[in-house]
Scaffold this active site. Structure first.
Site, PDB file in Angstrom:
ATOM      1  N   HIS A  48      -4.985  -9.493  -5.098  1.00 55.56           N
ATOM      2  CA  HIS A  48      -5.072 -10.202  -3.830  1.00 55.56           C
ATOM      3  C   HIS A  48      -3.761 -10.127  -3.038  1.00 55.56           C
ATOM      4  O   HIS A  48      -3.760  -9.877  -1.843  1.00 55.56           O
ATOM      5  CB  HIS A  48      -5.485 -11.659  -4.099  1.00 55.56           C
ATOM      6  CG  HIS A  48      -5.358 -12.529  -2.906  1.00 55.56           C
ATOM      7  ND1 HIS A  48      -4.361 -13.471  -2.774  1.00 55.56           N
ATOM      8  CD2 HIS A  48      -6.070 -12.580  -1.760  1.00 55.56           C
ATOM      9  CE1 HIS A  48      -4.477 -14.067  -1.604  1.00 55.56           C
ATOM     10  NE2 HIS A  48      -5.512 -13.558  -0.966  1.00 55.56           N
ATOM     11  N   GLU A  51      -3.689  -6.884  -1.475  1.00 58.04           N
ATOM     12  CA  GLU A  51      -4.543  -6.800  -0.272  1.00 58.04           C
ATOM     13  C   GLU A  51      -3.735  -7.209   0.969  1.00 58.04           C
ATOM     14  O   GLU A  51      -3.821  -6.575   2.016  1.00 58.04           O
ATOM     15  CB  GLU A  51      -5.764  -7.714  -0.464  1.00 58.04           C
ATOM     16  CG  GLU A  51      -6.653  -7.844   0.763  1.00 58.04           C
ATOM     17  CD  GLU A  51      -7.228  -9.245   0.894  1.00 58.04           C
ATOM     18  OE1 GLU A  51      -7.790  -9.758  -0.093  1.00 58.04           O
ATOM     19  OE2 GLU A  51      -7.078  -9.833   1.977  1.00 58.04           O
ATOM     20  N   HIS A  52      -2.913  -8.257   0.835  1.00 62.77           N
ATOM     21  CA  HIS A  52      -2.063  -8.675   1.958  1.00 62.77           C
ATOM     22  C   HIS A  52      -1.082  -7.565   2.349  1.00 62.77           C
ATOM     23  O   HIS A  52      -0.848  -7.312   3.517  1.00 62.77           O
ATOM     24  CB  HIS A  52      -1.283  -9.936   1.593  1.00 62.77           C
ATOM     25  CG  HIS A  52      -2.077 -11.190   1.763  1.00 62.77           C
ATOM     26  ND1 HIS A  52      -1.781 -12.121   2.727  1.00 62.77           N
ATOM     27  CD2 HIS A  52      -3.164 -11.667   1.120  1.00 62.77           C
ATOM     28  CE1 HIS A  52      -2.643 -13.120   2.654  1.00 62.77           C
ATOM     29  NE2 HIS A  52      -3.493 -12.865   1.685  1.00 62.77           N
ATOM     30  N   GLU A 126      -1.355 -19.886   1.026  1.00 64.87           N
ATOM     31  CA  GLU A 126      -2.810 -19.784   0.846  1.00 64.87           C
ATOM     32  C   GLU A 126      -3.224 -20.475  -0.463  1.00 64.87           C
ATOM     33  O   GLU A 126      -4.233 -21.184  -0.513  1.00 64.87           O
ATOM     34  CB  GLU A 126      -3.226 -18.306   0.831  1.00 64.87           C
ATOM     35  CG  GLU A 126      -4.742 -18.125   0.703  1.00 64.87           C
ATOM     36  CD  GLU A 126      -5.182 -16.653   0.703  1.00 64.87           C
ATOM     37  OE1 GLU A 126      -4.322 -15.767   0.844  1.00 64.87           O
ATOM     38  OE2 GLU A 126      -6.384 -16.415   0.548  1.00 64.87           O
TER      39      GLU A 126
END
Lengths: 414, 425
Positions: A48, A51-52, A126
């Site tokens: 994840h 992904e950023h 997040e």
């Protein structure tokens, strides 16, 4: 029926196209075969975080977002335990821009300390916003760790612990990229106002020159059968007690998947569903209930949840849920009830065919799971499920030793 | 190596946006029906709108509770019979209450249209308001209210409405725990009787409803002898709070929710459309100034955005975010710094062109297909407008200059016009 065309490039990239002339737009969806299950247990949250970083620009194209916005497009991405998915929607006349950008970042990123440092912070925010600073937000962390002992599904995509994100180094990030980001480890799907010839030509032009990589065969530790019920109680600053029960279940590609899915619908899809009618409306034990299945690529979980009404004891709440589950395991659903959830599935499949982006995502996933054609076989597979099938899966799943239960209680105030 | 290409491929600007044609009909009782006939699937969505919003009710909770209880029993059917029937048809039906109206919406396969209209007619004209369903609904709703109130973003959001409009203003009035004790079943029955008369409806249809649509609508919604004139009553002016900053502390919070905003006007004001462009630059898309500064450069948040929300007799310009708790003041400072830059420096041509193209893409996306077009159309009708509003917007997007943008920033981004509400650390 979704009509599509398929082609595989010599570097292994699979391309699926669905022409839809009713929209002026097009969706370009790139699904990589990598997710949180591919992470090292000491470096979780990486897929994840990565992904950023995919939006941090490359040596050729310093910003990914700017050119997308400049042609009237919009883009985003998501990561799950199984996949990492990137998508762009844009006016169909500007299709090539998406190919240029996606091919460019499949080849190489501009790995920089600055980009890593900022995205680390963003992901930590997040983590707080979604999991730590939300009432009941840390349940996914707790429940996965209770239900899984060895399989990497034991952590959520955000990661096991913030420290794993904080400690990520540029070398870790590079390793991850070269291990997983390759044409032969992805499916490209395109849906919208395009022709297959146009898409295959652009795919060849932009992705064709990217070399295939050797992608390691996945060897994930498989979860041993659970032989004893598990239980965990935590106290947090929340207004009402909450119960979550999870049961080990099959995987997305099992033939029982469809009976499983209908079983969860019978319990909680729609206001007439069993749990809603019995537990909320008749017995008034809960203010909210839910039942759903994961549909993961490795054996996933069947989850049942409930938020308790004030003054209701946890024991009473739990036994009321259990008795619903037992009832289904003993008697199965009625023919009427089964027809009802099948009707709902049928209309949901039709509703799902309205939007081009939705179709692009689904086609990519089915192709990665083995065959895009499965998308058109789904209606028949749901129709074929019998009441006996549902009863059989209910018996198997709801066995008491197969269950992990979390009691999430309000902190006692002084 | 081939194709290491930093040069972008050719692209085209969006020349025009095709708005789907809207068929206008009237039922026998003069109720207006707008139909957007399009789409590749035999699916229909129908919205039926009544002037039964929170403003007409006056007290929070009444309008939404009335609408939701209408779904919980009619003269012929119990709550469970209604939900069984709708679920069996594989359809979705819900009621949504806004400031000035309530909308009942359903989505179904078009072949189930006759049955869905029949049941919706029962719900609207003959609800039975059963006592036990009422108690159950309120109890559940109260639990939800308490649960939502634990979130910093809800705490800040509730206070924000009061701060911008004043706690007694119809747009600022917030639901509180006492409202749950004061409400009565009688109020709901009265509210239904007065605000759901057949002639008060406006109907919006989208999808492929087939050729039996109008007779069916007439059969269920075309009867009534009354005449209804849609009227607006005027609301008092907003009374923003005197305090410029309000900080609410929540024990144990790890993030702070920020709401920064000012009262504005609605889409009839000549500056409304130009401000949409300024707002997009400021915080209206992923590459906006606020996202770039607060997220991508400083890493203080997962997301930040700004929005302009028109209201029938007012409007809001707001910014919202959840930021790392210890960085609250840093984030606020960064936000106002972006105001200042927009007031002093002209937006670079390149950025302005990009925003223009992005906004045109957004319009193309929003007007793609009958369902989202119908939603936009219904909102426009609420303001007595049609797609001409968007023609105007397209023109403004094409023609606005960076000096226009700077002038708007000077006029509308005065820090002293904005209120700041925070909840968290």
């Amino acid at each position: 029926m979704i009509k599509y065309f398929k082609h595989t490039l010599s570097n292994g990239l699979r391309v699926v196209v669905h022409p839809d002339k009713t929209t002026p737009m097009v969706a370009v969806n790139l699904l990589y075969d990598v997710g949180a299950r591919d992470e090292d247990p000491d470096k979780t949250g990486f897929a994840h975080l990565f992904e950023h970083l995919m939006f941090g620009g490359t040596l050729n194209i310093p910003s990914y977002d700017t050119p997308v916005q400049n042609v009237g497009g919009e883009n985003n991405a998501w990561t799950s335990n199984d996949f990492t998915n990137y998508y762009v929607t844009l006016p169909a006349t500007n299709l090539e821009t998406a190919f240029w950008l996606e091919a460019d970042r499949m080849r190489e990123l501009d790995f920089s300390d600055k980009s890593l440092e900022v995205q680390r912070k963003v992901v930590i925010e997040e983590f707080k916003q979604r999991y730590l600073n939300q009432p009941y937000g840390d349940i996914p962390l707790l429940i996965r760790n209770l239900a899984y002992k060895v399989h990497p599904y034991r952590w959520p995509t955000i990661g096991k612990d913030i420290s794993h994100i904080e400690d990520a180094t540029l070398n870790d990030v590079k390793d991850f990229f070269y291990k997983h980001y390759a044409p032969n480890n992805a499916v490209l799907s395109v849906a919208g106002n395009v022709t297959p010839e146009q898409v295959f030509r652009l795919a060849e032009k932009w992705f064709g020159p990217i070399a295939a990589q050797s992608v390691q065969q996945r060897k994930l530790p498989q979860e041993p059968r659970q032989t004893e019920a598990r239980q965990l109680t935590v106290e947090r600053d929340v207004p009402a007690p909450y119960i979550q029960m999870v049961f080990h279940n099959g995987k997305r590609t099992d033939k029982e998947f469809y009976a499983d899915d209908l079983l969860s619908d019978i319990l909680s899809n729609g206001p007439s569903a069993r749990m809603f009618q019995s537990l909320i409306k008749e017995q008034r034990l809960f203010s909210d209930v839910n039942a759903y299945i994961a549909g993961d690529r490795d054996p996933g979980l069947f989850t049942v949840t409930g938020r308790l009404m004030p003054e209701v004891s946890m024991e009473k709440a739990e036994s009321a849920i259990r008795s619903e589950l037992v009832k289904l395991s003993i008697d199965g659903p009625s023919d009427y009830e089964l027809q009802k959830v099948k009707n709902k599935v049928e209309s949901n499949l039709v509703f799902g065919e309205i939007h081009y982006l939705n179709k692009a995502m689904n086609l990519a996933q089915f192709e990665l799971l083995g065959d895009a054609e499965e998308i058109n076989r789904e209606p028949e597979r749901y129709r074929a499920v019998t009441a006996d099938d549902v009863k059989t899966v209910a018996q198997r799943i709801f066995a008491p030793e197969n269950c992990s239960t979390l009691y999430y209680l309000p902190q006692k105030k002084n | 190596m081939a194709q290491t290409n930093s040069k972008a491929p050719e692209f085209k600007d969006i020349e025009k946006i095709d708005f789907l044609p809207v068929e206008q009909h009237r039922l026998d009782n003069q109720v207006p029906v707008s139909v957007l006939r399009a789409g590749s699937q035999d699916v229909t969505k129908i919205d039926i709108e009544f002037p039964a919003g929170a403003i007409q009710a006056g007290i929070p909770l009444i309008a939404s509770t009335t609408a939701n209880l209408m779904l919980e029993g009619t003269r012929q059917k119990t709550s469970v019979e209604i939900s069984e029937k709708i679920d069996f048809l594989g359809a979705y039906l819900n009621a949504q209450t806004y400031h000035h109206n309530t909308v009942f919406t359903f989505l179904c396969l078009s072949r189930h249209l006759p049955q869905m209209l029949e049941i919706l007619n029962e719900i609207i004209s003959e609800p039975s308001f059963p006592q036990h369903e009422y108690e159950l609904y309120l109890q559940k709703k109260y639990e939800e209210f308490v649960f939502e109130g634990e979130k910093v973003k809800t705490i800040a959001g509730r206070k924000f409405g009061e701060t911008i409009f004043g706690a007694d203003h119809p747009y600022g009035k917030q639901l509180n725990a006492d409202h749950f004790k004061q409400i009565t079943l009688g109020q709901l029955k009265d509210f239904h009787k007065n605000n759901y008369k057949p002639e008060m409806a406006r109907i919006f249809v989208a999808g492929q409803p087939g050729d039996k649509l109008m007779p069916l609508l007439n059969k269920y919604f075309g009867h009534s002898s009354g005449k209804y004139q849609h009227t607006d009553f005027s609301l008092p002016n907003p009374q923003p709070s005197k305090e410029r900053t309000i900080n609410i502390r929540k024990e144990g919070a790890m993030q702070t929710a920020l709401r920064i905003g000012r009262p504005l006007f609605n889409n009839h004001h000549p500056d409304f459309i130009p401000l949409q462009i300024l707002n997009t630059i400021l915080g209206g898309y992923f590459g906006s100034r606020l996202m770039t500064s607060v997220r991508e450069e400083k890493g203080l948040t997962y997301g930040i955005g700004s929005y302009i929300m028109p209201l029938k007799q007012s409007g809001i310009w707001g910014i919202s975010s959840e930021v790392s708790g210890e960085s609250r003041d840093k984030a606020i400072e960064a936000i106002f710094e972006e105001f200042r830059i927009l007031q002093t420096d002209l937006v670079p041509q390149e950025e302005l062109s990009m925003v223009k193209r992005y906004m045109m893409g957004e319009l193309l996306r929003n007007f793609d297909g009958p369902f989202s077009t119908a939603d936009i159309y219904r909102t426009l009708q609420e303001y007595d407008m049609d797609f001409g509003f968007y023609e105007k917007m397209i023109n403004t997007i094409r023609n606005i200059s960076h000096t226009n943008i700077r002038d708007l920033a000077i006029q509308y981004l005065k820090p002293e016009d904005f209120r700041i509400v925070t909840a968290g650390m």
